[in-house]
Design a protein around this motif. Structure first.
Motif, mmCIF file in Angstrom:
data_model
loop_
_atom_site.group_PDB
_atom_site.id
_atom_site.type_symbol
_atom_site.label_atom_id
_atom_site.label_comp_id
_atom_site.label_asym_id
_atom_site.label_seq_id
_atom_site.Cartn_x
_atom_site.Cartn_y
_atom_site.Cartn_z
ATOM 1 N N TYR A 64 8.157 54.034 60.684
ATOM 2 C CA TYR A 64 7.845 52.621 60.417
ATOM 3 C C TYR A 64 8.713 52.441 60.488
ATOM 4 O O TYR A 64 10.238 52.486 59.589
ATOM 5 C CB TYR A 64 6.342 52.989 59.291
ATOM 6 N N ILE A 65 8.673 51.082 60.919
ATOM 7 C CA ILE A 65 9.375 49.502 60.107
ATOM 8 C C ILE A 65 8.348 48.773 59.435
ATOM 9 O O ILE A 65 7.584 48.485 59.851
ATOM 10 C CB ILE A 65 10.180 49.451 60.880
ATOM 11 N N ASP A 66 8.593 48.717 57.842
ATOM 12 C CA ASP A 66 8.155 47.599 57.229
ATOM 13 C C ASP A 66 8.584 45.986 57.441
ATOM 14 O O ASP A 66 9.858 45.963 56.009
ATOM 15 C CB ASP A 66 8.251 48.404 55.449
ATOM 16 N N VAL A 82 2.756 36.726 56.246
ATOM 17 C CA VAL A 82 1.820 37.186 56.841
ATOM 18 C C VAL A 82 3.034 39.063 56.846
ATOM 19 O O VAL A 82 4.233 38.935 57.226
ATOM 20 C CB VAL A 82 2.012 37.152 58.250
ATOM 21 N N ASP A 83 2.437 39.828 56.548
ATOM 22 C CA ASP A 83 3.078 41.578 56.368
ATOM 23 C C ASP A 83 2.929 42.296 56.942
ATOM 24 O O ASP A 83 1.361 42.037 57.079
ATOM 25 C CB ASP A 83 2.661 41.503 54.946
ATOM 26 N N ALA A 84 3.297 42.455 57.763
ATOM 27 C CA ALA A 84 3.125 43.861 58.565
ATOM 28 C C ALA A 84 3.543 45.175 58.716
ATOM 29 O O ALA A 84 4.664 45.548 58.111
ATOM 30 C CB ALA A 84 2.873 43.199 59.707
ATOM 31 N N ARG A 155 1.680 52.149 67.271
ATOM 32 C CA ARG A 155 0.747 51.224 66.149
ATOM 33 C C ARG A 155 1.547 50.029 65.290
ATOM 34 O O ARG A 155 2.203 50.285 65.342
ATOM 35 C CB ARG A 155 -0.311 51.975 65.676
ATOM 36 N N VAL A 156 0.507 48.720 64.952
ATOM 37 C CA VAL A 156 0.981 47.903 64.415
ATOM 38 C C VAL A 156 -0.413 46.991 63.912
ATOM 39 O O VAL A 156 -0.962 47.466 63.969
ATOM 40 C CB VAL A 156 1.344 46.343 65.164
ATOM 41 N N ASP A 157 -0.108 47.418 62.074
ATOM 42 C CA ASP A 157 -1.442 47.373 61.091
ATOM 43 C C ASP A 157 -0.646 45.922 60.340
ATOM 44 O O ASP A 157 0.576 45.691 59.377
ATOM 45 C CB ASP A 157 -1.304 48.146 59.739
ATOM 46 N N ILE A 158 -1.056 44.724 60.220
ATOM 47 C CA ILE A 158 -1.221 43.649 59.912
ATOM 48 C C ILE A 158 -1.744 44.360 58.582
ATOM 49 O O ILE A 158 -3.052 43.579 58.374
ATOM 50 C CB ILE A 158 -1.839 42.564 60.795
#
Length: 278
Positions: A64-66, A82-84, A155-158
């Motif tokens: 993952y990449i924060d 916005v943080d994802a 996947r991408v989680d906002i």
């Protein structure tokens, strides 16, 4: 004897130099004389010492990449923070090595710019209400580029969309107004249903009384009871009113008033009965 020992030592050194153990969940990329040769799978593998060289070993597990919080202007000109988080994995070890330098840095930059671009194309309400659709759009756009890098975006989680305090306060006031409006509508609907039930009950009562008077027009007890009940109800409502006034009635004459009301009611019901028979 010494040559034999030397040969044994060379063979042992060759075996040790050629044996490579790759951990489960990893893969390794081998070059032979500077050119891409093959990919080593998890387990025990053998290469030719000196000629073959392992240039890369990396995991094929999910990573993952924060993304750092980004300040973005939406389509309706509202500043958002916005943080994802982006989840990805290597699908092709050789392409991830030969097609891009500094893979994780490139992914971070690409994910950041794509996130900013997609959020900026939506209003604040769309970004909040259709977050799943926004996530899918970001994934599809990222995979178009990362596919040639041998990387799959899973996947991408906002995680958070934070508007300014003034906008957040306005949103809370709007939600409170909507809740109050729905409550008022439900209350009005309840009162309407109660009024309908009461009207239906009154209609049924009048039908029963009318039938009783038709069968026995001389029976004044029914009307006397109804007049008395209406008088009591009216007195109660008058007393509950803030502008209520007290009206005194002569007890001697109250009986005459009831008799007059009863006589009028009997005459009306008799006329209805005669008209119905005609």
């Amino acid at each position: 004897m010494e040559p034999i020992i030397a040969i044994v030592l060379v063979l042992v050194g060759y075996a040790l130099g050629s044996a490579k153990v790759i951990s489960e969940g990893n893969q390794a990329l081998v070059e032979r004389l500077g050119r891409k040769h093959r990919t080593l799978s998890p387990g025990l593998n053998f290469i030719v010492p000196v000629i073959d060289q392992i240039v890369m070993e990396d995991t094929t597990r999910e990573q993952y990449i924060d993304i750092k919080p980004q300040n973005i202007i939406t389509k309706d000109n509202i500043y958002l923070e916005v943080d994802a988080v982006v989840f990805w994995r290597i699908s092709s070890m050789d392409r991830s090595f030969y097609e891009i330098d500094d893979l994780q840095g490139a992914l971070a930059q690409l994910a950041t710019t794509t996130l900013r671009e997609i959020i900026a194309q939506n209003t604040l309400e769309e970004a909040n209400s259709f977050r799943a659709e926004v996530d899918k759009t970001i994934i599809d756009q990222l995979n178009e580029t990362t596919k040639k890098w041998g990387v799959e975006i899973i996947r991408v989680d906002i995680q958070r969309i934070t508007p300014p305090d003034s906008v957040r306060k306005s949103m809370e006031e709007q939600r409170a107004a909507e809740i109050k409006s729905r409550a008022a509508i439900l209350e009005a609907e309840g009162e309407r249903q109660a009024a309908i039930k009461k009207a239906e009950g009154t209609k049924t009562s009048l039908q029963i009384i009318s039938e009783a008077l038709r069968s026995n027009p001389e029976n004044k007890e029914i009307l006397r009871y109804l007049v008395a009940q209406d008088y009591v109800d009216a007195s109660h409502k008058l007393g509950a009113s803030q502008n209520a006034k007290i009206v005194f009635m002569d007890p001697v004459k109250s009986g005459d008033v009831y008799d007059q009301l009863l006589a009028e009611a009997v005459v009306q019901e008799t006329n209805k009965s005669e008209n119905g028979a005609a």
